[in-house]
Design a protein around this motif. Structure first.
Motif: not given
Ligand code: ADP
Ligand code: MG
Length: 364
Positions: A18, A23, A42-49
Protein backbone atom coordinates in the motif's frame (compact mmCIF):
# COMPACT_ATOMS: atom_id res chain seq x y z
CA UNK A 1 -28.86 -28.94 -2.68
CA UNK A 2 -26.43 -29.10 -5.54
CA UNK A 3 -22.91 -30.14 -4.68
CA UNK A 4 -20.28 -27.78 -6.02
CA UNK A 5 -16.84 -29.23 -5.94
CA UNK A 6 -14.16 -26.92 -4.72
CA UNK A 7 -11.07 -26.08 -6.68
CA UNK A 8 -7.43 -26.04 -5.80
CA UNK A 9 -6.27 -22.52 -5.03
CA UNK A 10 -2.69 -21.40 -5.38
CA UNK A 11 -1.22 -18.15 -4.20
CA UNK A 12 2.07 -17.88 -6.01
CA UNK A 13 4.60 -15.48 -4.50
CA UNK A 14 2.06 -12.76 -3.68
CA UNK A 15 3.42 -9.36 -2.70
CA UNK A 16 1.24 -6.38 -1.83
CA UNK A 17 2.27 -2.85 -1.06
CA UNK A 18 0.00 0.00 0.00
CA UNK A 19 1.94 3.01 -1.20
CA UNK A 20 5.39 2.12 0.04
CA UNK A 21 4.23 -0.08 2.93
CA UNK A 22 4.63 -3.82 2.55
CA UNK A 23 1.43 -5.62 3.66
CA UNK A 24 1.98 -9.05 2.04
CA UNK A 25 5.52 -10.34 1.76
CA UNK A 26 6.07 -13.10 -0.85
CA UNK A 27 3.30 -15.45 0.29
CA UNK A 28 3.03 -18.80 -1.48
CA UNK A 29 0.22 -21.19 -0.47
CA UNK A 30 -1.13 -24.25 -2.24
CA UNK A 31 -4.61 -25.12 -1.01
CA UNK A 32 -6.20 -28.43 -1.96
CA UNK A 33 -9.69 -28.79 -3.42
CA UNK A 34 -12.24 -29.00 -0.60
CA UNK A 35 -9.71 -28.02 2.04
CA UNK A 36 -10.48 -25.59 4.87
CA UNK A 37 -7.47 -23.39 5.58
CA UNK A 38 -7.22 -20.88 8.41
CA UNK A 39 -5.15 -17.74 7.89
CA UNK A 40 -4.00 -16.98 11.42
CA UNK A 41 -2.08 -13.97 12.63
CA UNK A 42 -2.26 -10.80 14.70
CA UNK A 43 -4.17 -7.73 13.61
CA UNK A 44 -2.43 -5.97 10.72
CA UNK A 45 -0.46 -8.99 9.47
CA UNK A 46 -2.12 -8.89 6.03
CA UNK A 47 -4.97 -11.42 6.31
CA UNK A 48 -7.74 -9.23 4.91
CA UNK A 49 -5.43 -7.94 2.20
CA UNK A 50 -4.81 -11.52 1.02
CA UNK A 51 -8.55 -12.29 0.94
CA UNK A 52 -9.24 -9.13 -1.03
CA UNK A 53 -6.57 -10.08 -3.53
CA UNK A 54 -8.13 -13.53 -4.02
CA UNK A 55 -11.64 -12.06 -4.34
CA UNK A 56 -10.40 -9.41 -6.76
CA UNK A 57 -11.23 -6.26 -4.79
CA UNK A 58 -7.61 -5.19 -4.92
CA UNK A 59 -4.84 -6.11 -7.34
CA UNK A 60 -1.64 -7.53 -5.89
CA UNK A 61 1.62 -5.72 -6.55
CA UNK A 62 3.11 -8.98 -7.88
CA UNK A 63 2.49 -12.72 -7.87
CA UNK A 64 -0.29 -14.91 -9.22
CA UNK A 65 -3.63 -16.29 -8.03
CA UNK A 66 -4.51 -19.61 -9.67
CA UNK A 67 -7.75 -21.55 -9.09
CA UNK A 68 -8.34 -24.98 -10.60
CA UNK A 69 -5.19 -24.58 -12.66
CA UNK A 70 -6.39 -21.33 -14.23
CA UNK A 71 -5.13 -17.86 -13.49
CA UNK A 72 -8.05 -15.91 -11.99
CA UNK A 73 -6.37 -12.68 -10.98
CA UNK A 74 -7.00 -11.18 -14.39
CA UNK A 75 -10.77 -11.76 -14.08
CA UNK A 76 -13.25 -9.32 -12.53
CA UNK A 77 -14.49 -10.36 -9.05
CA UNK A 78 -17.87 -11.70 -10.27
CA UNK A 79 -16.17 -14.13 -12.68
CA UNK A 80 -13.74 -15.68 -10.21
CA UNK A 81 -16.10 -18.20 -8.63
CA UNK A 82 -15.23 -16.79 -5.23
CA UNK A 83 -17.79 -16.18 -2.46
CA UNK A 84 -16.86 -13.92 0.42
CA UNK A 85 -18.29 -13.30 3.88
CA UNK A 86 -17.03 -9.95 5.07
CA UNK A 87 -15.94 -9.20 8.60
CA UNK A 88 -19.05 -7.04 9.23
CA UNK A 89 -21.26 -9.24 6.95
CA UNK A 90 -22.07 -6.23 4.72
CA UNK A 91 -25.70 -7.24 4.19
CA UNK A 92 -28.05 -4.88 2.38
CA UNK A 93 -30.20 -3.50 5.23
CA UNK A 94 -33.11 -2.37 3.03
CA UNK A 95 -33.48 -5.83 1.48
CA UNK A 96 -35.12 -8.90 2.90
CA UNK A 97 -33.20 -12.00 3.87
CA UNK A 98 -34.23 -13.74 0.61
CA UNK A 99 -33.31 -10.70 -1.50
CA UNK A 100 -29.88 -10.60 0.08
CA UNK A 101 -29.27 -14.27 -0.61
CA UNK A 102 -30.59 -13.98 -4.18
CA UNK A 103 -28.61 -10.84 -4.95
CA UNK A 104 -25.55 -12.52 -6.46
CA UNK A 105 -27.72 -14.80 -8.57
CA UNK A 106 -29.69 -11.87 -9.98
CA UNK A 107 -26.44 -9.99 -10.66
CA UNK A 108 -25.23 -13.00 -12.65
CA UNK A 109 -28.44 -13.09 -14.67
CA UNK A 110 -29.67 -16.41 -13.25
CA UNK A 111 -33.16 -17.34 -14.42
CA UNK A 112 -35.75 -16.12 -11.84
CA UNK A 113 -37.30 -19.50 -10.98
CA UNK A 114 -33.87 -21.13 -10.61
CA UNK A 115 -32.71 -18.25 -8.42
CA UNK A 116 -35.77 -18.59 -6.17
CA UNK A 117 -35.17 -22.32 -5.80
CA UNK A 118 -31.49 -21.88 -5.02
CA UNK A 119 -32.24 -19.10 -2.53
CA UNK A 120 -34.72 -21.21 -0.63
CA UNK A 121 -32.31 -24.18 -0.57
CA UNK A 122 -29.58 -21.97 0.86
CA UNK A 123 -31.92 -20.50 3.48
CA UNK A 124 -33.01 -23.98 4.55
CA UNK A 125 -29.40 -25.03 4.83
CA UNK A 126 -28.60 -22.22 7.27
CA UNK A 127 -31.97 -22.69 9.00
CA UNK A 128 -33.26 -19.25 8.07
CA UNK A 129 -36.12 -20.26 5.74
CA UNK A 130 -38.74 -19.08 8.22
CA UNK A 131 -37.28 -15.55 8.18
CA UNK A 132 -36.97 -15.20 4.38
CA UNK A 133 -39.17 -12.08 4.23
CA UNK A 134 -37.65 -10.21 7.15
CA UNK A 135 -35.38 -7.18 6.65
CA UNK A 136 -31.81 -8.03 7.57
CA UNK A 137 -31.55 -5.02 9.90
CA UNK A 138 -34.14 -6.79 12.10
CA UNK A 139 -31.91 -9.83 12.66
CA UNK A 140 -29.58 -10.81 15.50
CA UNK A 141 -25.83 -11.08 14.90
CA UNK A 142 -25.97 -14.86 14.54
CA UNK A 143 -28.87 -14.67 12.09
CA UNK A 144 -27.08 -12.03 10.02
CA UNK A 145 -24.09 -14.26 9.90
CA UNK A 146 -26.16 -17.16 8.57
CA UNK A 147 -27.62 -14.91 5.87
CA UNK A 148 -24.15 -13.69 4.87
CA UNK A 149 -23.01 -17.30 4.61
CA UNK A 150 -26.06 -18.30 2.56
CA UNK A 151 -25.46 -15.31 0.28
CA UNK A 152 -21.83 -16.29 -0.27
CA UNK A 153 -22.75 -19.93 -0.95
CA UNK A 154 -25.72 -19.16 -3.24
CA UNK A 155 -23.48 -18.44 -6.20
CA UNK A 156 -21.93 -21.92 -5.85
CA UNK A 157 -18.45 -20.58 -5.24
CA UNK A 158 -15.50 -22.82 -5.97
CA UNK A 159 -13.70 -20.94 -3.23
CA UNK A 160 -15.33 -19.54 -0.09
CA UNK A 161 -13.58 -16.77 1.85
CA UNK A 162 -14.58 -15.88 5.41
CA UNK A 163 -13.05 -12.81 7.07
CA UNK A 164 -13.23 -13.12 10.87
CA UNK A 165 -16.85 -14.25 10.51
CA UNK A 166 -17.48 -14.91 14.19
CA UNK A 167 -16.04 -11.79 15.77
CA UNK A 168 -19.49 -10.26 16.40
CA UNK A 169 -20.88 -13.39 18.08
CA UNK A 170 -20.86 -14.35 21.72
CA UNK A 171 -18.94 -17.42 22.77
CA UNK A 172 -21.64 -20.11 22.76
CA UNK A 173 -23.12 -18.99 19.45
CA UNK A 174 -19.63 -18.81 18.02
CA UNK A 175 -19.01 -22.47 18.76
CA UNK A 176 -22.34 -23.44 17.16
CA UNK A 177 -21.53 -21.42 14.04
CA UNK A 178 -18.00 -22.82 13.80
CA UNK A 179 -19.41 -26.33 13.71
CA UNK A 180 -22.16 -25.28 11.32
CA UNK A 181 -19.78 -23.66 8.84
CA UNK A 182 -17.48 -26.63 8.90
CA UNK A 183 -20.44 -28.97 8.28
CA UNK A 184 -21.74 -26.89 5.37
CA UNK A 185 -18.27 -26.50 3.87
CA UNK A 186 -17.71 -30.27 4.04
CA UNK A 187 -21.13 -31.05 2.60
CA UNK A 188 -20.62 -28.65 -0.30
CA UNK A 189 -17.01 -29.70 -0.85
CA UNK A 190 -16.05 -26.05 -1.12
CA UNK A 191 -12.46 -24.92 -0.80
CA UNK A 192 -12.48 -22.40 2.02
CA UNK A 193 -10.22 -19.90 3.72
CA UNK A 194 -11.19 -18.57 7.11
CA UNK A 195 -9.33 -15.56 8.46
CA UNK A 196 -8.93 -15.35 12.21
CA UNK A 197 -6.68 -13.94 14.91
CA UNK A 198 -8.03 -16.56 17.33
CA UNK A 199 -5.66 -19.51 17.57
CA UNK A 200 -8.27 -21.84 19.08
CA UNK A 201 -10.64 -21.14 16.22
CA UNK A 202 -7.89 -21.83 13.68
CA UNK A 203 -6.77 -25.04 15.37
CA UNK A 204 -10.29 -26.39 15.86
CA UNK A 205 -11.72 -25.64 12.42
CA UNK A 206 -8.96 -25.91 9.86
CA UNK A 207 -7.46 -28.81 7.94
CA UNK A 208 -4.31 -26.71 7.73
CA UNK A 209 -3.30 -23.47 9.38
CA UNK A 210 -1.24 -20.76 7.67
CA UNK A 211 0.42 -18.54 10.27
CA UNK A 212 1.24 -15.03 9.08
CA UNK A 213 3.52 -12.50 10.74
CA UNK A 214 4.03 -9.02 9.31
CA UNK A 215 2.82 -10.12 5.89
CA UNK A 216 5.04 -13.21 5.68
CA UNK A 217 4.08 -16.87 5.98
CA UNK A 218 5.79 -18.48 8.99
CA UNK A 219 4.27 -21.97 8.80
CA UNK A 220 1.64 -23.86 6.81
CA UNK A 221 0.77 -27.19 8.40
CA UNK A 222 -2.01 -29.22 10.07
CA UNK A 223 -3.18 -27.81 13.44
CA UNK A 224 -1.45 -30.39 15.64
CA UNK A 225 1.81 -29.91 13.77
CA UNK A 226 1.62 -26.14 14.22
CA UNK A 227 0.93 -26.57 17.93
CA UNK A 228 3.39 -29.37 18.69
CA UNK A 229 6.14 -28.44 16.24
CA UNK A 230 6.03 -24.70 15.65
CA UNK A 231 8.44 -23.79 12.87
CA UNK A 232 9.48 -20.48 14.39
CA UNK A 233 9.58 -18.71 17.73
CA UNK A 234 6.76 -16.44 16.55
CA UNK A 235 4.49 -19.41 15.83
CA UNK A 236 5.41 -20.95 19.16
CA UNK A 237 4.37 -17.77 21.00
CA UNK A 238 1.31 -16.91 18.92
CA UNK A 239 -0.26 -20.36 18.95
CA UNK A 240 -0.87 -21.32 22.54
CA UNK A 241 1.04 -20.33 25.65
CA UNK A 242 4.71 -21.04 26.14
CA UNK A 243 7.26 -20.81 28.90
CA UNK A 244 10.55 -19.41 27.70
CA UNK A 245 13.83 -20.33 29.39
CA UNK A 246 17.12 -18.75 28.37
CA UNK A 247 19.89 -21.26 27.77
CA UNK A 248 23.09 -22.08 25.92
CA UNK A 249 23.18 -24.85 23.33
CA UNK A 250 25.86 -27.21 24.63
CA UNK A 251 25.80 -30.15 22.30
CA UNK A 252 23.74 -31.82 19.60
CA UNK A 253 23.43 -35.52 19.00
CA UNK A 254 21.07 -36.71 16.29
CA UNK A 255 17.67 -35.14 16.81
CA UNK A 256 18.36 -34.23 20.44
CA UNK A 257 20.24 -31.33 21.99
CA UNK A 258 21.64 -30.66 25.41
CA UNK A 259 20.99 -27.16 26.78
CA UNK A 260 22.44 -25.46 29.83
CA UNK A 261 19.95 -23.21 31.63
CA UNK A 262 21.01 -19.92 33.23
CA UNK A 263 21.00 -21.56 36.69
CA UNK A 264 23.35 -24.34 35.52
CA UNK A 265 20.69 -27.06 35.09
CA UNK A 266 21.12 -29.32 32.05
CA UNK A 267 18.01 -29.78 29.92
CA UNK A 268 17.47 -32.04 26.90
CA UNK A 269 15.44 -30.69 23.98
CA UNK A 270 14.47 -31.78 20.54
CA UNK A 271 16.91 -31.03 17.78
CA UNK A 272 17.45 -27.38 16.95
CA UNK A 273 17.19 -26.58 13.25
CA UNK A 274 20.30 -24.87 11.99
CA UNK A 275 21.72 -23.74 15.35
CA UNK A 276 25.38 -24.05 16.28
CA UNK A 277 26.68 -25.33 19.61
CA UNK A 278 27.66 -22.51 21.95
CA UNK A 279 24.88 -20.24 20.69
CA UNK A 280 22.34 -18.49 22.91
CA UNK A 281 18.94 -20.13 22.64
CA UNK A 282 15.51 -20.14 24.21
CA UNK A 283 13.90 -23.36 25.37
CA UNK A 284 10.11 -23.27 25.04
CA UNK A 285 7.82 -25.57 27.00
CA UNK A 286 4.03 -25.38 27.02
CA UNK A 287 2.42 -25.20 30.48
CA UNK A 288 0.69 -28.58 30.02
CA UNK A 289 4.06 -30.16 29.23
CA UNK A 290 5.63 -29.14 32.53
CA UNK A 291 5.25 -31.63 35.39
CA UNK A 292 5.81 -31.40 39.12
CA UNK A 293 8.68 -33.81 39.89
CA UNK A 294 8.32 -36.26 42.73
CA UNK A 295 12.07 -36.75 43.27
CA UNK A 296 14.76 -34.09 43.38
CA UNK A 297 15.10 -33.79 39.62
CA UNK A 298 13.95 -30.54 38.07
CA UNK A 299 14.08 -26.80 38.38
CA UNK A 300 13.35 -25.58 41.93
CA UNK A 301 10.55 -23.03 42.13
CA UNK A 302 7.96 -21.47 44.42
CA UNK A 303 4.24 -21.09 43.77
CA UNK A 304 3.23 -17.46 43.26
CA UNK A 305 -0.47 -18.16 42.74
CA UNK A 306 -2.82 -20.80 41.43
CA UNK A 307 -5.99 -20.61 39.34
CA UNK A 308 -8.59 -23.40 39.26
CA UNK A 309 -9.93 -23.35 35.69
CA UNK A 310 -12.46 -26.16 35.97
CA UNK A 311 -10.86 -28.92 33.96
CA UNK A 312 -7.32 -27.76 34.73
CA UNK A 313 -5.39 -25.93 37.43
CA UNK A 314 -2.80 -23.39 36.34
CA UNK A 315 -0.03 -22.30 38.70
CA UNK A 316 2.27 -19.37 38.15
CA UNK A 317 5.70 -20.23 39.53
CA UNK A 318 8.92 -18.36 40.07
CA UNK A 319 12.09 -20.37 39.73
CA UNK A 320 14.94 -19.85 42.19
CA UNK A 321 16.85 -18.11 39.40
CA UNK A 322 13.96 -15.65 39.03
CA UNK A 323 12.16 -16.90 35.90
CA UNK A 324 8.39 -17.05 35.74
CA UNK A 325 6.82 -20.31 34.60
CA UNK A 326 3.24 -21.43 34.07
CA UNK A 327 2.27 -25.01 34.70
CA UNK A 328 -1.10 -26.48 33.78
CA UNK A 329 -2.31 -29.73 35.33
CA UNK A 330 -5.45 -31.81 34.96
CA UNK A 331 -7.76 -30.99 37.85
CA UNK A 332 -9.25 -33.91 39.77
CA UNK A 333 -12.65 -33.37 41.42
CA UNK A 334 -12.19 -31.48 44.70
CA UNK A 335 -8.63 -30.37 43.91
CA UNK A 336 -7.73 -26.81 44.94
CA UNK A 337 -4.65 -24.76 43.95
CA UNK A 338 -1.43 -25.01 45.96
CA UNK A 339 -0.82 -22.24 48.49
CA UNK A 340 1.47 -19.36 47.46
CA UNK A 341 5.00 -20.06 48.70
CA UNK A 342 4.73 -23.84 48.23
CA UNK A 343 8.11 -25.24 47.13
CA UNK A 344 8.30 -27.69 44.25
CA UNK A 345 10.42 -28.78 41.31
CA UNK A 346 9.24 -28.82 37.71
CA UNK A 347 10.49 -30.71 34.71
CA UNK A 348 9.33 -31.23 31.11
CA UNK A 349 7.08 -34.22 30.45
CA UNK A 350 9.37 -35.37 27.62
CA UNK A 351 12.38 -34.32 25.60
CA UNK A 352 10.03 -33.88 22.66
CA UNK A 353 8.01 -31.24 24.50
CA UNK A 354 11.01 -28.88 24.67
CA UNK A 355 11.40 -26.73 21.55
CA UNK A 356 14.46 -24.63 20.98
CA UNK A 357 14.92 -21.45 18.96
CA UNK A 358 17.71 -18.97 18.50
CA UNK A 359 17.70 -16.11 21.02
CA UNK A 360 17.82 -13.79 18.03
CA UNK A 361 14.39 -14.98 16.88
CA UNK A 362 13.08 -14.48 20.41
CA UNK A 363 14.28 -10.90 20.68
CA UNK A 364 13.25 -9.88 17.15
N1 ADP B 1 -6.32 0.53 2.22
C1 ADP B 1 -5.16 0.52 2.89
N2 ADP B 1 -4.24 1.49 2.70
C2 ADP B 1 -3.07 1.49 3.34
N3 ADP B 1 -2.68 0.54 4.20
C3 ADP B 1 -3.54 -0.46 4.44
C4 ADP B 1 -4.82 -0.54 3.80
N4 ADP B 1 -5.45 -1.65 4.22
C5 ADP B 1 -4.62 -2.24 5.09
N5 ADP B 1 -3.47 -1.53 5.22
C6 ADP B 1 -2.30 -1.90 6.05
O1 ADP B 1 -1.81 -3.15 5.60
C7 ADP B 1 -1.47 -4.00 6.67
C8 ADP B 1 -2.29 -5.28 6.61
O2 ADP B 1 -3.66 -4.96 6.83
P1 ADP B 1 -4.79 -6.07 6.82
O3 ADP B 1 -4.64 -6.91 5.61
O4 ADP B 1 -6.10 -5.38 6.98
O5 ADP B 1 -4.43 -6.91 8.12
P2 ADP B 1 -5.31 -7.95 8.98
O6 ADP B 1 -6.55 -8.27 8.22
O7 ADP B 1 -4.40 -9.10 9.18
O8 ADP B 1 -5.61 -7.25 10.28
C9 ADP B 1 -1.70 -3.17 7.92
O9 ADP B 1 -0.48 -2.60 8.30
C10 ADP B 1 -2.70 -2.12 7.48
O10 ADP B 1 -2.57 -0.96 8.26
MG1 MG C 1 -8.58 -8.05 8.77
Amino acid sequence: MSINHGQTLTLDDIVHQYGGALAVDHVTLEIKAGELVALLGPSGCGKTTLLRIIAGFIAQTSGKVVAGGRRIDELPPAERGVGIVFQNYALFPHMTVAENVGYGLAARGTDKAAARKRTSEMLDMVQMGHLADRLTKQLSGGQQQRVALARALAIEPRVLLLDEPFSALDKSLRLDMQIEIKRIQRAAGTTAIIVTHDQEEALSMADRVAVLNQGALEQFAPPSQVYDHPATYFVNQFVGTANVLHATLESISGDRACLRLADGTALMSRGPAGLATGSSVVACIRPENLCVSVGDEGVPASVEFGMPLGATIVHELRTDSGQRLKISEQRKPGAVPREPGTRLRVWPASVDSVAVFSSMQASA
